[in-house]
Design a protein around this motif. Structure first.
Motif: not given
Length: 120
Positions: A31-58
């Motif tokens: 949003v601030s105009g900074v280029p971003v590369s986000l790497w999903l590793t370890g347990e965050s790897a699951w968020f690369a799958l469809p629907g998994r991020a929707k299940e996350f609640d905080l």
């Protein structure tokens, strides 16, 4: 050269606050105009799958699904090769726009002039 942010997320549902913080920082940077590369590793790897991020609640946090969508729309999302393999995730399984790449690509990104790496 412009600054860019490379964020490696190692946490998932196992450490929800740390996980959400990484996605929040990535989105705020975009949003601030900074280029971003986000790497999903370890347990965050699951968020690369469809629907998994929707299940996350905080509580008191932006929905992870929205944050991931924002990064996919404006930045780059990469799933770690080894993390994907250990979880049986293939290129055919991931959300459109997520690439699978390994350590050499991560090192290349973080060594670019102007790059700032963060690990959560």
């Amino acid at each position: 050269m412009a600054r860019q942010l490379v964020i490696k997320v190692t946490a998932g549902a196992d450490a929800p606050e740390r996980c959400n913080q990484a996605f929040t920082v990535a989105t705020a940077a975009l949003v601030s105009g900074v280029p971003v590369s986000l790497w999903l590793t370890g347990e965050s790897a699951w968020f690369a799958l469809p629907g998994r991020a929707k299940e996350f609640d905080l509580a008191e946090a932006a929905p992870l699904e929205d944050l991931l969508s924002a990064v996919l729309a404006g930045g780059r999302v990469t799933l770690c090769t080894q993390c994907a393999a250990r979880r049986g995730i293939t290129v055919d399984d991931v959300i459109e726009g997520v690439r699978i790449a390994g350590a050499p690509t991560f090192v290349e990104e973080i060594l670019q002039e102007g790059a700032q790496a963060l690990v959560y």
